[in-house]
Scaffold this motif. Structure first.
Motif, PDB file in Angstrom:
ATOM      1  N   HIS A 179       8.189  -2.204  -2.923  1.00  0.00           N
ATOM      2  CA  HIS A 179       7.709  -2.334  -1.548  1.00  0.00           C
ATOM      3  C   HIS A 179       8.694  -1.702  -0.571  1.00  0.00           C
ATOM      4  O   HIS A 179       8.289  -0.971   0.360  1.00  0.00           O
ATOM      5  N   SER A 188       6.338   1.319   7.728  1.00  0.00           N
ATOM      6  CA  SER A 188       5.751  -0.019   7.695  1.00  0.00           C
ATOM      7  C   SER A 188       4.338  -0.044   8.271  1.00  0.00           C
ATOM      8  O   SER A 188       3.510  -0.861   7.867  1.00  0.00           O
ATOM      9  N   LYS A 193      -1.358  -3.496   6.232  1.00  0.00           N
ATOM     10  CA  LYS A 193      -2.381  -4.391   5.676  1.00  0.00           C
ATOM     11  C   LYS A 193      -1.952  -5.026   4.354  1.00  0.00           C
ATOM     12  O   LYS A 193      -2.652  -5.883   3.826  1.00  0.00           O
ATOM     13  N   TYR A 194      -0.826  -4.571   3.818  1.00  0.00           N
ATOM     14  CA  TYR A 194      -0.346  -5.113   2.556  1.00  0.00           C
ATOM     15  C   TYR A 194       0.750  -6.134   2.823  1.00  0.00           C
ATOM     16  O   TYR A 194       1.652  -5.891   3.622  1.00  0.00           O
ATOM     17  N   GLU A 195       0.684  -7.279   2.141  1.00  0.00           N
ATOM     18  CA  GLU A 195       1.693  -8.324   2.301  1.00  0.00           C
ATOM     19  C   GLU A 195       2.321  -8.620   0.951  1.00  0.00           C
ATOM     20  O   GLU A 195       1.667  -9.152   0.048  1.00  0.00           O
ATOM     21  N   GLU A 197       4.592 -10.769   0.097  1.00  0.00           N
ATOM     22  CA  GLU A 197       4.717 -12.196  -0.236  1.00  0.00           C
ATOM     23  C   GLU A 197       3.403 -12.758  -0.764  1.00  0.00           C
ATOM     24  O   GLU A 197       3.391 -13.599  -1.675  1.00  0.00           O
ATOM     25  N   ALA A 198       2.307 -12.293  -0.199  1.00  0.00           N
ATOM     26  CA  ALA A 198       0.993 -12.758  -0.661  1.00  0.00           C
ATOM     27  C   ALA A 198       0.742 -12.302  -2.097  1.00  0.00           C
ATOM     28  O   ALA A 198       0.209 -13.066  -2.919  1.00  0.00           O
TER      29      ALA A 198
END
Length: 484
Positions: A179, A188, A193-195, A197-198
């Motif tokens: 990442h 960034s 739209k990408y996380e 941690e999720a």
């Protein structure tokens, strides 16, 4: 021990799934060697349509006791479990007990999917999008890139029980590193739209399911032990899974008597032998079988019942960008208005939409230059000629016999690696025109029941290619197949 291999001979979408389904009825094990959920096979059985992507099509047959996703594959785990659930909802039983993933296969993250989309959008903005690959945006290319770059995560690493001193599992640290790397490359904002941690939280849940369900297999010793050269080796996979047999509630039945290898994508999409760079990121040909399924002995192909089946559509299609010599369309140079109409007709009658993307497939005449090259690379012992019935209403059918350089008038030897030679403005194709049969063949199951002109077309292709056509597809159903 007999091993049957089924490979796509063109640009994919040839109809491999149906032959795999038929052969799987007598197979005890079905394996995928390469690719990810960018592949797509459709099988119609008992009036129900099943779509397969990362899962081996052998799951449709309960008699196929074990299905393996090999080390050469990249696995998007949410899609893997979503596909299993969809099969269960359509009434297939025991699918979770009959599927294993090699511990050396790579994990395809949501991050890879996001990066795949970003890369395509960047190419879209350059030179009018001429250099777009036409990727499925399933993350396949970025995942293989990280694999080759030694940055990836294997399934074995994901389910490892070792406790690092840092307290952070190696797979999690690697995902965070990826990442950071991609954020540095694209910014960034591009990855907003990408996380991460999720995804980490999601993968932790999936990891638990992989372990408790005992989905991970130490595939190399298992394949080596199971697929011996004496044709008698029979074993169970329990001793090679991530948990001891007594802890495994899903111990598969014995396997070993008959092995089926299911190819994904097709030869002209092979990273080494396809129309590079408009290819996928894995070895989709015969070579990929032995790297993706290490432990499988090449000597197994010397068994008298072993075979390498090349699946060839009775015309040619392609999804996405890249050269397509016999493409028929109004925007293609040197294509007549009649041939452009034929191209539309092939698309409509053949229902040529991608299983994975839903995109329209580009359509054209059968290209024997391409098929002969495919035979050279993959060493087919038999061919499966599919979708013959799509040509039922055509008054004439053309077949590409050789290529010429339009600029020099010189013949081009074989299928060239230089894609400039395949540009429509540079390429002249020499066609053979055969009469159509203009008689319905859909559902025909016997060779003698085919119209003579349909037989002539099949025999012409067989003679020119030099490989026997054993199976002829005459419709979408499992039963719509002639066996010669």
């Amino acid at each position: 021990m007999p091993v049957k291999i089924v490979l796509g001979a063109q640009w994919g979408d040839e109809g491999k799934g149906k032959l795999v389904d038929i052969l799987a009825s007598s197979a005890s094990m079905c394996c995928r060697a390469a690719g990810g959920n960018n592949a797509g096979h459709t099988i119609v059985a008992n009036g129900i349509t099943y779509d397969f992507h990362i899962l081996p099509s052998g799951l449709i047959n309960p008699s196929c006791k074990l299905n393996i996703v090999g080390a050469g594959c990249v696995v998007h785990l949410p899609s893997f479990f979503k596909e299993l659930k969809a099969l269960e909802e359509k009434g297939l039983e025991g699918v979770r007990q009959r599927i294993k993933i090699s511990d050396r296969a790579q994990v395809c993250f949501d991050l890879h999917c996001a990066v795949d989309g970003i890369s395509e959008e960047i190419l879209r903005g350059k030179d009018g999008g001429k250099n777009m690959i036409g990727t499925t945006k399933k993350g396949i290319g970025p995942c293989y890139s990280d694999k080759v770059g030694r940055r990836g995560v294997t399934l074995g690493m994901l389910v490892s029980q070792s406790q690092p001193q840092s307290g952070i599992p190696k797979w999690e640290q690697r995902l965070r590193n990826l990442h950071d790397m991609y954020t540095g490359t694209y910014g960034s904002a591009a990855l907003a739209k990408y996380e991460v941690e999720a995804e980490i939280a999601s993968i932790k849940t999936i990891r638990d399911e992989l372990i408790t369900g005992n989905y991970i297999l130490d595939a190399t010793p298992f394949l080596s032990h199971t697929i011996g050269n004496d044709g008698k080796a029979i074993t169970t996979s329990s001793q090679f899974t991530s948990q001891p047999p007594q802890q495994n509630g899903n111990t598969p039945s014995e396997v070993g008597a008959n092995v089926l290898i299911e190819g994904a994508n097709a030869l002209l999409l092979d990273i080494d032998h396809g129309t590079y760079p408009y290819v996928t990121s894995s070895n989709t040909g015969l070579g990929g079988v032995f790297t993706g399924l290490a432990g499988l002995s090449p000597l197994s192909l010397t068994h008298p019942d072993s075979s390498i089946a090349g699946v060839v559509k009775a015309y040619t299609t392609r999804v996405g960008s890249g050269p397509f010599p016999t493409e028929l369309g109004t925007t293609i140079p040197h294509v007549s208005s009649l041939d452009a109409e034929y191209g539309d007709k092939l698309q409509q009658i053949g229902r040529e939409f991608g299983v994975t993307t839903g995109r329209k497939r580009r359509c054209g005449w059968l290209d024997l230059v391409l098929v002969k090259y495919s035979c050279q690379v993959n060493c087919y012992t038999h061919l499966n000629f599919t979708k013959l019935d799509v040509l039922d209403t055509f008054p004439e059918i053309r077949v590409a016999m050789c290529y010429k350089d339009r600029r020099t008038g010189q013949a081009i030897s074989g299928f060239p690696a230089d894609l400039d030679l395949l540009e429509p403005e540079n390429l002249e194709i020499v066609y053979e025109t055969l009469p159509g049969w203009e008689t319905q063949t859909t559902g025909v199951k016997e060779w003698d029941a085919l119209p003579q002109k349909a037989k002539d077309y099949v025999l012409f292709v067989e003679r020119e290619v030099g490989v026997p056509i054993k199976w002829i597809g005459t419709g979408p159903r499992r039963e719509d197949m002639i066996v010669r």
